[in-house]
Design an enzyme around this catalytic site. Structure first.
Site, PDB file in Angstrom:
ATOM      1  N   LYS A  53       0.831  -1.203   0.000  1.00 28.54           N
ATOM      2  CA  LYS A  53       0.000   0.000   0.000  1.00 28.54           C
ATOM      3  C   LYS A  53       0.866   1.253   0.000  1.00 28.54           C
ATOM      4  O   LYS A  53       0.632   2.196  -0.784  1.00 28.54           O
ATOM      5  CB  LYS A  53      -0.898   0.009   1.240  1.00 28.54           C
ATOM      6  CG  LYS A  53      -1.672   1.320   1.453  1.00 28.54           C
ATOM      7  CD  LYS A  53      -2.459   1.301   2.751  1.00 28.54           C
ATOM      8  CE  LYS A  53      -1.646   1.758   3.935  1.00 28.54           C
ATOM      9  NZ  LYS A  53      -1.622   3.233   4.084  1.00 28.54           N
ATOM     10  N   ASN A  54       1.870   1.292   0.864  1.00 32.77           N
ATOM     11  CA  ASN A  54       2.668   2.504   1.031  1.00 32.77           C
ATOM     12  C   ASN A  54       3.617   2.760  -0.132  1.00 32.77           C
ATOM     13  O   ASN A  54       4.246   3.817  -0.194  1.00 32.77           O
ATOM     14  CB  ASN A  54       3.455   2.437   2.341  1.00 32.77           C
ATOM     15  CG  ASN A  54       2.545   2.535   3.556  1.00 32.77           C
ATOM     16  OD1 ASN A  54       1.470   3.104   3.481  1.00 32.77           O
ATOM     17  ND2 ASN A  54       2.975   1.965   4.669  1.00 32.77           N
TER      18      ASN A  54
ATOM     19  N   CYS B 292      -5.674   7.632   9.396  1.00 33.04           N
ATOM     20  CA  CYS B 292      -5.740   7.065  10.747  1.00 33.04           C
ATOM     21  C   CYS B 292      -5.416   8.122  11.794  1.00 33.04           C
ATOM     22  O   CYS B 292      -4.509   8.936  11.614  1.00 33.04           O
ATOM     23  CB  CYS B 292      -4.760   5.901  10.888  1.00 33.04           C
ATOM     24  SG  CYS B 292      -5.205   4.450   9.905  1.00 33.04           S
TER      25      CYS B 292
ATOM     26  N   ARG C 201       0.301  14.815  12.877  1.00 36.00           N
ATOM     27  CA  ARG C 201       1.104  14.480  11.703  1.00 36.00           C
ATOM     28  C   ARG C 201       1.019  15.666  10.740  1.00 36.00           C
ATOM     29  O   ARG C 201       0.408  15.599   9.681  1.00 36.00           O
ATOM     30  CB  ARG C 201       0.597  13.199  11.042  1.00 36.00           C
ATOM     31  CG  ARG C 201       0.765  11.978  11.911  1.00 36.00           C
ATOM     32  CD  ARG C 201       0.728  10.703  11.102  1.00 36.00           C
ATOM     33  NE  ARG C 201      -0.614  10.414  10.628  1.00 36.00           N
ATOM     34  CZ  ARG C 201      -0.908   9.386   9.828  1.00 36.00           C
ATOM     35  NH1 ARG C 201       0.042   8.593   9.411  1.00 36.00           N
ATOM     36  NH2 ARG C 201      -2.133   9.167   9.431  1.00 36.00           N
TER      37      ARG C 201
ATOM     38  N   ASP D  60       4.763   0.763  12.049  1.00 37.36           N
ATOM     39  CA  ASP D  60       3.582   0.042  11.578  1.00 37.36           C
ATOM     40  C   ASP D  60       3.541  -1.400  12.075  1.00 37.36           C
ATOM     41  O   ASP D  60       2.486  -2.043  12.022  1.00 37.36           O
ATOM     42  CB  ASP D  60       3.538   0.041  10.042  1.00 37.36           C
ATOM     43  CG  ASP D  60       2.956   1.321   9.475  1.00 37.36           C
ATOM     44  OD1 ASP D  60       2.479   2.161  10.269  1.00 37.36           O
ATOM     45  OD2 ASP D  60       2.973   1.492   8.243  1.00 37.36           O
TER      46      ASP D  60
ATOM     47  N   ARG E 116      -8.739  -0.751   4.070  1.00 34.49           N
ATOM     48  CA  ARG E 116      -7.926   0.342   3.547  1.00 34.49           C
ATOM     49  C   ARG E 116      -6.527  -0.127   3.187  1.00 34.49           C
ATOM     50  O   ARG E 116      -5.919   0.394   2.247  1.00 34.49           O
ATOM     51  CB  ARG E 116      -7.808   1.474   4.579  1.00 34.49           C
ATOM     52  CG  ARG E 116      -9.026   2.345   4.753  1.00 34.49           C
ATOM     53  CD  ARG E 116      -8.724   3.506   5.701  1.00 34.49           C
ATOM     54  NE  ARG E 116      -7.439   4.098   5.376  1.00 34.49           N
ATOM     55  CZ  ARG E 116      -6.415   4.194   6.208  1.00 34.49           C
ATOM     56  NH1 ARG E 116      -6.505   3.716   7.439  1.00 34.49           N
ATOM     57  NH2 ARG E 116      -5.275   4.753   5.821  1.00 34.49           N
TER      58      ARG E 116
END
Length: 424
Positions: free
Chosen positions: A22-23, A116, A121, A305, A397
């Site tokens: 995903k990232n 999230c 952030r 993570d 997600r």
């Protein structure tokens, strides 16, 4: 509210294929907007965050088509440079469209991104990076407006090796006139994947994998293709599930070298981990040992993570494990939910102390973010009886059919409406 129903207490055995990260996929999709063309992304996970990024591209005027795990992206007809607020609010990575839009059109309008709830952030580093390249940044009626008739070369010193800020700086720099040097850059594998894609488009980038990236901007850009690297956090999720539950699993199409601190921690806890080619195996056939102290850090350190995932794996380990979270201030939201299963965890500021218990029990719990939800699933898999896990929209997600993958390993898991608890 949708829920997963999990029949826990069984070991996990079998084989699962790991999806694309995903990232990595999200910045690659943002990069396609940088220059009008046709782009092919192989091994792209079918998750809601990727679908949202595709929706942003289509709102801007492009087209995205999926065939299996391959996305074909046509951005030749992209003419808009404003990302709607309702799309920005649904995903943190939406801010990655800032650099490409500014680089292509000389302007970009966005609002604060969602995602999230992990504490503060701020996107200050992103805005400061493009400002140093010559963009004028203004805040007006809740909108972030960036304009630059021509971006120029500069040296950017990031205050923190932010992954997102490094990616946005890279994206904008690829369209810059002059040389951009990014110091204190993030070194995550997903940064290297983005740099490889930009190089395939025609950009000149050096220093990949180090703290200093140099982009010789202004090079002609064009069509390109790229394969999304394997998802190291999805890999960690399956490893932690098998470590906590016990069992013997094989993960295909992955790279253990991308998450060495996690592999080392699980090995220290008593698991046997072996990598052969792109095949990663883990065996856990006895009580785990506590892992001492785990402190999250930017890559190549222990990934934030994976913090919740490893914590869930060690809930029944013999002894105490201390977790120190240095990246996000609200990354212990899973702790209260893990306690519902009988876990013994004490928190004090950025530190959590886990005392292993002999047994967990079934419970109902819900995650408030992606990795917290995955950690709760790992706890439920270890707890005999029928548990319910809410907040599964977070899982969708970032995970391409996590429950299906776990079923391949023998887990009793399914969405509530489709679930029938096996007769004893």
């Amino acid at each position: 509210m949708e829920a997963l129903v999990i029949g826990g207490g069984n070991p996990l055995c079998g084989t699962v294929e790991i999806n694309g990260a995903k990232n990595a996929a999200l910045p690659l999709l943002a990069a396609t907007v940088l220059h009008g063309g046709t782009y092919i992304l192989h091994n792209c996970p079918d998750i809601t965050d990727v679908a949202l990024a595709a929706e942003i591209i289509e709102v801007l005027g492009g087209r995205v088509h999926r065939t299996g795990k391959t996305l074909t992206v046509d951005t030749q007809s992209v003419t808009a440079w404003r990302v709607p607020a309702e799309l920005m609010a649904r995903m943190r990575a939406s801010v990655l469209f800032l650099g490409p839009l500014l680089g292509r059109f000389g302007r970009a309008v966005l609002t604060m991104p969602g995602g999230c709830p992990l504490g503060k952030r701020p996107i200050d580093l992103h805005l400061d990076a493009v400002a140093q390249m010559g963009a004028a940044v203004t805040l007006q009626e809740g909108e972030i407006r960036c304009e630059a008739s021509k971006l120029h070369g500069c040296t950017i010193d990031l205050l923190f090796p932010s992954v997102g800020a490094t990616e946005n700086a890279l994206l904008a720099a690829a369209a810059c006139r002059g040389t951009v040097i990014i110091r204190n850059a993030a070194r995550e594998p997903e940064i290297a994947c983005l740099a490889e894609f930009l190089r395939a488009m025609g950009a000149e980038i050096s220093g990949v994998g180090t703290e200093t990236l140099t982009v010789a901007g202004g090079r002609p850009l064009g069509d390109a293709a790229c394969t999304v690297l394997p998802d190291r956090i999805e890999t960690a999720t399956y490893l932690c599930a098998a470590a906590g539950c016990g069992g013997d699993i094989t993960l295909l199409h992955t790279d253990g070298g991308l998450l060495l601190p996690v592999l080392e921690t699980l090995s220290d806890a008593g698991c046997r981990v072996e990598q052969t080619g792109d095949c990663l195996k883990l065996r856990s056939d006895g009580p785990l040992r506590a892992a001492g102290t785990i402190q999250t850090a930017p890559y190549p350190g222990f990934p934030t993570d994976a913090q919740a995932l490893v914590m869930a794996a060690l809930l029944r380990a013999d002894g105490c494990t201390r977790f120190s979270e240095t990246i996000f201030e609200r990354r212990f939201s899973h702790v209260a939910q893990l306690r519902r299963f009988g876990a013994e965890i004490e928190t004090a500021g950025p530190t959590a102390l886990v005392r292993g218990v002999r047994q967990l029990h079934a419970a109902e719990a819900g995650g408030s973010d992606l990795r917290a939800s995955a950690a709760i699933v790992i706890a439920a898999l270890q707890a005999p009886g029928e548990s319910r896990v809410y907040g599964i929209n977070h899982l969708h997600r970032g995970y391409d059919n996590l429950e299906g993958g776990l079923r391949k390993l023998g887990a009793e898991i399914g969405q509530e409406n489709d679930w029938k608890f096996p007769a004893s």
